[in-house]
Design a protein around this motif. Structure first.
Motif, short mmCIF file in Angstrom:
data_model
loop_
_atom_site.label_atom_id
_atom_site.label_comp_id
_atom_site.label_asym_id
_atom_site.label_seq_id
_atom_site.Cartn_x
_atom_site.Cartn_y
_atom_site.Cartn_z
N TYR A 16 48.64 31.71 34.76
CA TYR A 16 47.78 31.14 33.72
C TYR A 16 48.58 30.13 32.92
N ASN A 21 41.35 26.94 32.60
CA ASN A 21 40.17 27.62 32.07
C ASN A 21 40.29 29.13 32.19
N ALA A 22 41.03 29.58 33.19
CA ALA A 22 41.18 31.01 33.47
C ALA A 22 42.41 31.18 34.34
N TYR A 66 40.36 29.89 40.41
CA TYR A 66 40.28 30.65 39.17
C TYR A 66 39.59 31.98 39.43
N PRO A 69 34.27 34.75 36.31
CA PRO A 69 33.98 35.23 34.95
C PRO A 69 33.79 36.75 34.86
N GLN A 70 33.33 37.39 35.93
CA GLN A 70 33.13 38.83 35.91
C GLN A 70 34.44 39.59 35.71
N TYR A 72 37.04 38.30 33.81
CA TYR A 72 37.73 37.81 32.61
C TYR A 72 38.14 38.95 31.69
N LEU A 73 37.23 39.86 31.39
CA LEU A 73 37.53 40.91 30.42
C LEU A 73 38.66 41.82 30.91
N ALA A 76 41.87 39.81 30.83
CA ALA A 76 42.24 39.50 29.45
C ALA A 76 42.85 40.72 28.76
#
Length: 97
Positions: A16, A21-22, A66, A69-70, A72-73, A76
C-alpha cells in the motif's frame, strides 16, 4: 497458512502506497512459492499474518490488482493493528480476525 480450497500452504503479499486507492496484491502463491514469500517477508521484518479465510479471499485477486471493496474493512483492521504494533502501542497480542 493453508488455502482452504487446495489444502496447500498459500501466501499473499499486499503493498500500500499513500497514492494508491487501496492495497494491491504484489505476490501470491502456493506450496514452495508461498514458503518463499513468507521467508522473504520475515527476512525483511515484515509481519506475517496467518488467516486462512483472508488468504483464501485474497488468492482470488489477480496480481498487481487492488483488493476489492468487500475486503477493505478486514484489511484496514489488520493494517491499523500493525501500525499500532509498530508504533509500540499496547495492543492485543493477536491481530484482528
Amino acid at each position: 497458512m493453508s488455502d482452504p480450497d487446495s489444502g496447500r500452504k498459500a501466501a499473499v503479499a499486499l503493498a500500500y502506497q499513500g497514492q494508491d486507492n487501496a492495497p494491491r496484491v504484489v505476490a501470491k502463491g502456493r506450496g514452495l512459492i508461498a514458503q518463499a514469500i513468507i521467508a522473504k517477508a520475515r527476512e525483511h521484518g515484515v509481519f506475517v499474518h496467518e488467516s486462512e479465510e483472508l488468504v483464501g479471499l485474497l488468492m482470488q485477486v489477480e496480481l498487481d490488482r487492488y483488493i476489492p471493496p468487500q475486503l477493505y474493512l478486514a484489511v484496514a483492521e489488520l493494517l491499523a493493528w500493525l501500525y499500532r504494533l509498530e508504533a509500540g502501542e499496547k495492543t492485543e497480542s493477536k491481530p484482528p480476525r
